[in-house]
Design a protein around this motif. Structure first.
Motif, short mmCIF file in Angstrom:
data_model
loop_
_atom_site.label_atom_id
_atom_site.label_comp_id
_atom_site.label_asym_id
_atom_site.label_seq_id
_atom_site.Cartn_x
_atom_site.Cartn_y
_atom_site.Cartn_z
N VAL A 1 -0.22 39.82 -24.02
CA VAL A 1 1.14 40.38 -24.04
C VAL A 1 1.58 40.64 -25.47
N ASN A 2 1.24 39.73 -26.36
CA ASN A 2 1.57 39.91 -27.77
C ASN A 2 0.91 41.17 -28.34
N GLU B 1 2.71 44.57 -29.88
CA GLU B 1 2.37 45.08 -31.21
C GLU B 1 1.86 46.52 -31.13
N SER B 2 1.09 46.81 -30.08
CA SER B 2 0.63 48.19 -29.89
C SER B 2 1.81 49.14 -29.76
N ALA B 3 2.79 48.76 -28.94
CA ALA B 3 3.98 49.58 -28.77
C ALA B 3 4.78 49.68 -30.06
N ASN B 4 4.85 48.57 -30.78
CA ASN B 4 5.61 48.54 -32.03
C ASN B 4 5.01 49.48 -33.08
N ASP C 1 9.11 35.55 -20.37
CA ASP C 1 9.53 34.70 -21.50
C ASP C 1 9.15 35.33 -22.82
N LYS C 2 7.93 35.86 -22.89
CA LYS C 2 7.45 36.46 -24.13
C LYS C 2 8.23 37.74 -24.46
N LEU C 3 8.41 38.60 -23.46
CA LEU C 3 9.11 39.86 -23.69
C LEU C 3 10.57 39.64 -24.08
N CYS C 4 11.18 38.62 -23.51
CA CYS C 4 12.60 38.37 -23.76
C CYS C 4 12.87 37.69 -25.10
N SER C 5 11.89 37.02 -25.63
CA SER C 5 12.11 36.26 -26.85
C SER C 5 11.54 36.92 -28.10
N ASP C 6 10.80 38.02 -27.93
CA ASP C 6 10.14 38.66 -29.07
C ASP C 6 11.09 39.63 -29.76
N SER C 7 11.26 39.47 -31.04
CA SER C 7 12.22 40.29 -31.78
C SER C 7 11.78 41.75 -31.91
N ARG C 8 10.51 42.04 -31.65
CA ARG C 8 10.03 43.42 -31.69
C ARG C 8 10.51 44.22 -30.48
N VAL C 9 10.86 43.54 -29.41
CA VAL C 9 11.36 44.20 -28.20
C VAL C 9 12.87 44.42 -28.36
N LYS C 10 13.28 45.68 -28.30
CA LYS C 10 14.68 46.03 -28.54
C LYS C 10 15.49 46.25 -27.27
N THR C 11 14.81 46.60 -26.17
CA THR C 11 15.49 46.88 -24.91
C THR C 11 14.70 46.26 -23.76
N ILE C 12 15.42 45.71 -22.79
CA ILE C 12 14.79 45.20 -21.57
C ILE C 12 15.41 45.92 -20.38
N ALA C 13 14.57 46.55 -19.56
CA ALA C 13 15.00 47.16 -18.31
C ALA C 13 14.37 46.35 -17.18
N PHE C 14 15.20 45.73 -16.37
CA PHE C 14 14.71 44.83 -15.33
C PHE C 14 15.29 45.22 -13.99
N VAL C 15 14.44 45.22 -12.97
CA VAL C 15 14.89 45.39 -11.59
C VAL C 15 14.36 44.21 -10.80
N GLY C 16 15.25 43.49 -10.15
CA GLY C 16 14.80 42.33 -9.38
C GLY C 16 15.96 41.46 -8.96
N GLY C 17 15.66 40.19 -8.73
CA GLY C 17 16.65 39.25 -8.23
C GLY C 17 17.70 38.87 -9.26
N THR C 18 18.88 38.55 -8.77
CA THR C 18 19.99 38.22 -9.66
C THR C 18 19.72 36.96 -10.47
N GLU C 19 19.13 35.96 -9.87
CA GLU C 19 18.88 34.71 -10.60
C GLU C 19 17.88 34.94 -11.74
N THR C 20 16.86 35.75 -11.48
CA THR C 20 15.92 36.09 -12.55
C THR C 20 16.62 36.87 -13.65
N GLY C 21 17.51 37.76 -13.24
CA GLY C 21 18.28 38.52 -14.22
C GLY C 21 19.11 37.63 -15.13
N LYS C 22 19.72 36.61 -14.56
CA LYS C 22 20.51 35.66 -15.36
C LYS C 22 19.60 34.92 -16.34
#
Length: 481
Positions: free
Chosen positions: A48-49, A53-56, A213-234
């Motif tokens: 995932v890392n 980095e590839s996207a970055n 966890d990795k995508l949400c905590s990595d400073s290189r990721v600037k935007t998160i688009a999520f579709v799913g359950g409300t609890e996961t969204g929280k």
């Protein structure tokens, strides 16, 4: 006999390379749970890392690319994808469970999103000019690496409605499809990625919690688009707070349909109502999940909808006579069957209807006949929960004020529908409903897929109703003298 799996089975896409990983899991056919359709890669934190980095790295050049080039690439990719829809429909049914007709619509909508958004980009990108004693332009620029996390229930169009505008806006993406249903979306993304520079589109699969966890905590990721359950969204909101990422979410729903006293309940209306409930076996965030009907029309509606449910043919979605397939996975099947059992224990009435296409193999899949629940209370679990299955409670009301109050009595606010012969009445009620979109005498999706209306309350974040969500994946800035 050696099983034949899709070419992308068990792989991930990192920096233009389709890789195998050490661990995989089976993708199961929900209509025949003994059948393995393919494999899904269980990517490690290190993989995932690398994807991030590839996207970055790819963002540095892609963000500066010409918008006409972006648009042309997307249009050409759409042309190629349109040619492989037919050959992927069967795979999609086998891993997702939808009936053939529904499955094909999902795949075709991906192509529609690409074509429409590619054209929309050219107009949207133009600076907005204001002249009031000072020349000011509102200009747009891409944000950076975008993480896109999508669900198993409608993985095709829900993924493309995020990947396409993100890439067109000049971002690079790391896509995380659901492990239950990743194969067809991987096939489609493979074609899409081939039309863009290396690293613009990367794909990882595996544990939603670990990858999330990795995508949400990595400073290189600037935007998160999520579709799913409300609890996961929280949970995503909490984990992304340290880097203040921009978040775009479509979450759960508990959509009400309100049948007013003057509603036309003819054959066509009942068919639309039934489809609003049972599309994809009810496994749609924006499906009708509660019906409120004026007390004078209650018996009529229950009788007509029950007769309509009696004609529903349930079985393997591959079979042309099937109008409703199985639930997608064991966890959801167990939840919905358990919900029905608990509902019966409350004293409510459950009428199950429909036709088993193949009774002999019924227990080989996650099949359920549709059910209508009467006698439930407003505060009962069956009314307040997001059933996500072929189950619908019907409650009565005496006044429109009462109907609005009951409809708004939910933590969710995704979609709603009003059924009446009067557009004036429909708008009057719609203005009072807590929902991201309201339909009149229907409960469906907007034909123009560039329109997107996220929900209210715990049904979503980010408001954008035009431009195919391009605005959600860009920053605007002012330029003036």
């Amino acid at each position: 006999m050696i099983a034949t799996y899709p070419e992308t089975s068990g792989k991930c896409l990192i920096n233009g390379e389709w890789r195998t990983v050490d661990k995989t899991a089976d993708v199961i056919n929900p209509a025949h749970t003994h059948e393995v359709v393919g494999k899904v890669a269980l990517c490690s934190n290190e993989v995932v890392n690398e994807a991030i980095e590839s996207a970055n790295q790819a963002f540095k050049e892609w963000s500066c690319s010409d918008i006409n080039d972006r648009s042309d690439r997307m249009k050409k990719a759409a042309e190629e994808l349109a040619q492989i829809v037919e050959e992927n429909v069967t795979l999609y049914v086998r891993e997702n469970g939808k009936a053939l007709v529904e499955a094909k619509k999902d795949l075709l909508r991906c192509v529609d999103v690409m074509k429409g958004s590619a054209q929309e980009l050219l107009e949207w990108w133009k600076p907005e000019k204001y002249m009031d004693g000072q020349n000011v332009q509102i200009r747009r620029r891409p944000r950076g690496v975008t993480a896109i996390i999508t669900p198993w229930n409608s993985p095709m169009v829900l993924t493309f409605k995020r990947v396409v505008p993100a890439v067109l806006a000049g971002n690079t993406v790391v896509v995380k499809p659901a492990t239950n249903c990743p194969l067809t979306i991987m096939n489609f993304l493979k074609v899409l990625a081939s039309h863009f520079p290396v690293g613009v589109i990367n794909i990882v699969t595996g544990s939603g919690r670990e990858i999330g966890d990795k995508l949400c905590s990595d400073s290189r990721v600037k935007t998160i688009a999520f579709v799913g359950g409300t609890e996961t969204g929280k949970d995503i909101m909490k984990k992304s707070s340290s880097t203040l990422q921009k978040i775009f979410m479509e979450l759960g729903g508990n959509d009400p349909a309100i049948i007013l006293e003057d509603a036309n309940l003819d054959k066509d209306a009942i068919e639309r109502l039934k489809m609003g409930v049972l599309r994809a076996a009810g496994q749609v965030c924006s499906a009708i999940k509660r019906i409120y009907v004026h007390e004078s029309r209650y018996d009529e509606l229950v009788e007509k909808l029950t007769k309509s449910f009696e004609r529903v043919v349930v079985g393997d979605g591959i079979q042309p006579d099937v109008t409703m397939g199985p639930l997608n996975n064991e966890s959801q099947f167990n939840y919905v069957t358990g919900l029905l059992e608990r509902t019966l224990q409350t004293g409510a009435n459950v009428v199950t209807a429909g036709i088993q296409l193949d009774p002999e193999t019924w227990d080989h899949g996650y099949f359920m006949l549709p059910s209508i629940v009467t006698g439930a209370q407003q505060d009962s679990e069956i009314v307040q929960a997001e059933q996500f299955g072929p189950v619908i409670p019907i409650l009565s009301f005496s006044t429109n004020d009462q109907a609005v109050e009951m409809a708004n009595d939910s933590q969710f606010g995704l979609r709603a529908s009003i059924w009446t012969e009067s557009e004036e009445k429909a708008i009057e009620v719609a203005d009072r409903l807590e929902a991201g979109a309201v339909f009149h005498n229907n409960h469906t999706v907007f034909k123009d897929l560039r329109l997107d209306f996220p929900g209210l309350k715990e049904s979503g974040l980010s408001r954008e109703t035009r431009h195919g969500s391009l605005e959600l994946f860009a920053d605007s800035y002012g330029f003036g003298d």
